[in-house]
Design an enzyme around this catalytic site. Structure first.
Site, mmCIF file in Angstrom:
data_model
loop_
_atom_site.group_PDB
_atom_site.id
_atom_site.type_symbol
_atom_site.label_atom_id
_atom_site.label_comp_id
_atom_site.label_asym_id
_atom_site.label_seq_id
_atom_site.Cartn_x
_atom_site.Cartn_y
_atom_site.Cartn_z
ATOM 1 N N ASP A 289 0.624 -1.487 0.007
ATOM 2 C CA ASP A 289 -0.244 0.208 0.038
ATOM 3 C C ASP A 289 0.838 1.127 0.240
ATOM 4 O O ASP A 289 1.971 1.015 0.683
ATOM 5 C CB ASP A 289 -0.572 0.340 1.393
ATOM 6 N N LYS A 290 0.649 2.611 0.039
ATOM 7 C CA LYS A 290 1.025 3.508 -0.225
ATOM 8 C C LYS A 290 0.283 4.216 0.003
ATOM 9 O O LYS A 290 -1.335 4.795 0.573
ATOM 10 C CB LYS A 290 0.825 3.835 -1.912
ATOM 11 N N SER B 16 -0.249 8.734 1.582
ATOM 12 C CA SER B 16 0.384 10.701 1.567
ATOM 13 C C SER B 16 -0.262 10.977 2.484
ATOM 14 O O SER B 16 -1.416 11.056 2.947
ATOM 15 C CB SER B 16 -0.652 10.854 -0.057
ATOM 16 N N ARG C 217 -6.635 14.825 20.529
ATOM 17 C CA ARG C 217 -5.796 16.231 19.866
ATOM 18 C C ARG C 217 -6.078 16.760 19.450
ATOM 19 O O ARG C 217 -6.081 17.874 19.299
ATOM 20 C CB ARG C 217 -5.203 14.702 19.055
ATOM 21 N N LYS D 22 -3.388 2.713 11.865
ATOM 22 C CA LYS D 22 -4.745 2.077 11.073
ATOM 23 C C LYS D 22 -3.786 1.509 9.401
ATOM 24 O O LYS D 22 -4.652 0.595 9.164
ATOM 25 C CB LYS D 22 -5.282 3.425 9.842
ATOM 26 N N LYS D 23 -3.014 1.921 8.458
ATOM 27 C CA LYS D 23 -1.776 1.356 7.382
ATOM 28 C C LYS D 23 -1.589 -0.392 8.075
ATOM 29 O O LYS D 23 -1.957 -0.744 7.234
ATOM 30 C CB LYS D 23 -1.064 2.094 7.290
#
Length: 438
Positions: A81-82, A84, A169, A188-189
């Site tokens: 996965d990627k 950004s 936060r 999460k990733k």
């Protein structure tokens, strides 16, 4: 273990090392409510002011990941996965995921919606009529297995500790903590069960990290933490002093992706970035030995139509039109008011306020002012002039797509203020500032 939130907060306040067990208890408490809002806020402030050590950051990331469901895959290729960190005109995920699938990888991409001035991958994808990114885990698995890629939204069972801490936060003035940003992104990733991950850390006026120093600090933190947590990870620090593609807005960015996929044109910053990120992923996951050659395979998947075929299959599996790739120009909604924005004076585009440009789209309804706002997918900017381009009487700064003439005029004034024009030549920043590999 039986934990004590007050003791954990005091140790972090006093810079006394926290154990993995203590951080695991705290993350579980965030998820199940044993940790109060006040305690969560105190923890976040102590982390912001004192920082976490490398082992603490890894332990917190894993604890937050394990506070909910963690996927495991049994696939004939790597799950990669990627991610950004956010920018404008950044539709790389929509191009990269099907291209990776076309060369034999599997991309279980759990993505997000727009945040602040930046666009969200899910909002862009859901501008395709009928498409729904909210699917069950079983359906997610089926699409990844059959198509090779699926871009979906996270369920409430993914990293619930992060969801709680993220909200705290936001209201406690601790959003800027690099340690907590790192744990939030990666929890999460990594819950998606990845074999490899590449991070696109944006830097510049349209990014959250405005300076090269801040972007490097975040990239280093992400790469060291993810690898410490057992996931092969690299990062590219990429330029966000101008949009990745010459369009901002959900439908308009999808159109940029579809033009690349269906015309087989693998040139331009959008394809360049997809190729470089994809090449890094293929090397990290053991599918290639050389990043340059691997980037070439991503470009070829765009050129030969195989990436377009995968994108069309994914769209159909998520409820979109089965003939979307063939008839995408007829399927996407259009804004009723379209005007060209001319510069206040002729010259060369010398700088852009990317955050202001992103906010132009948000204020036209292309993003959310509050979490419950409904998005108008058709509004935005297209034909945005690049840094160094000549603009003048016959060369506009951009084209505005708006829901009303009043919105279009508002956007015109804001855009003229956000894009600077000068007489002399302009230095063009490189697309990729740095590469960080483990």
């Amino acid at each position: 273990m039986k934990g004590d939130a007050r003791l954990i907060i005091a140790k972090l306040r006093d810079k006394t090392p926290l154990s993995a067990d203590e951080l695991r208890w705290f993350a579980t408490g965030l998820a199940n409510g044993d940790v109060s809002d006040a305690q969560a806020g105190a923890f976040a402030m102590a982390a912001l002011l004192n920082g976490l050590t490398d082992p603490e950051r890894v332990a917190l990331t894993l604890a937050m990941r394990d506070s909910g469901d963690v996927l495991n895959w049994d696939l004939p290729g790597p799950a990669i996965d990627k991610h950004s960190t956010g920018g404008i005109g950044d539709a790389v995920s929509l191009l990269l995921a099907p291209a990776l699938a076309a060369v034999g990888a599997y991309v279980p991409m759990v993505s997000g919606r727009g945040l602040g001035h930046t666009g969200g991958t899910l909002d862009k994808l859901e501008s395709i009529p009928g498409l729904d990114t909210e699917v069950s885990e079983d359906r997610f698995r089926q699409i990844v297995e059959h198509v090779g890629c699926a871009i979906v939204s996270a369920t409430g069972a993914i990293a619930p500790a992060d969801k709680r801490l993220y909200a705290i936060r936001d209201v406690s003035g601790t959003v800027e903590s690099i340690d907590l940003i790192t744990a939030s992104i990666l929890s999460k990733k990594l819950a998606a069960g990845l074999d490899a991950l590449v991070l696109d850390v944006k830097c510049g006026s349209g990014a959250f990290m405005k300076t090269a120093q801040d972007a490097r600090a975040l990239a280093d933190s992400l790469v060291s933490t993810a690898n410490g947590a057992g996931c092969r990870t690299a990062a590219l620090i990429t330029d966000m002093n101008q949009p990745c593609c010459p369009s901002l807005g959900n439908v308009l960015e999808v159109m940029e992706v579809m033009e690349a996929l269906t015309e087989g044109d693998a040139s331009g910053a959008l394809c360049d970035l997809a190729a470089d990120l994809g090449g890094a992923l293929l090397v990290l996951s053991g599918q290639a030995d050389d990043t340059g050659l691997a980037a070439g395979t991503i470009r070829e998947a765009i050129r030969d139509g195989s990436a377009a075929e995968r994108f069309g299959r994914m769209v159909a599996e998520l409820g979109g039109p089965a003939d979307f790739v063939e008839r995408w120009e007829d399927r996407l909604p259009a804004a009723p008011v379209v005007i060209d924005v001319m510069p206040l004076r002729p010259g060369v585009v010398s700088s852009m306020d990317g955050t202001a440009m992103g906010n132009v789209v948000v204020h036209m309804g292309g993003g959310r002012m509050t979490s419950g706002d409904e998005i108008n997918p058709a509004v935005g900017l297209s034909n945005v002039a690049a840094l160094g381009d000549d603009v003048g009487p016959d060369q506009p700064l951009a084209r505005v797509h708006a829901a009303s003439l009043a919105d279009a005029e508002m956007a015109q004034q804001a855009l003229q203020a956000a894009m600077s024009v000068s007489d002399g030549p302009t230095e063009i920043p490189p697309l990729i500032h740095d590469r960080i590999f483990p």
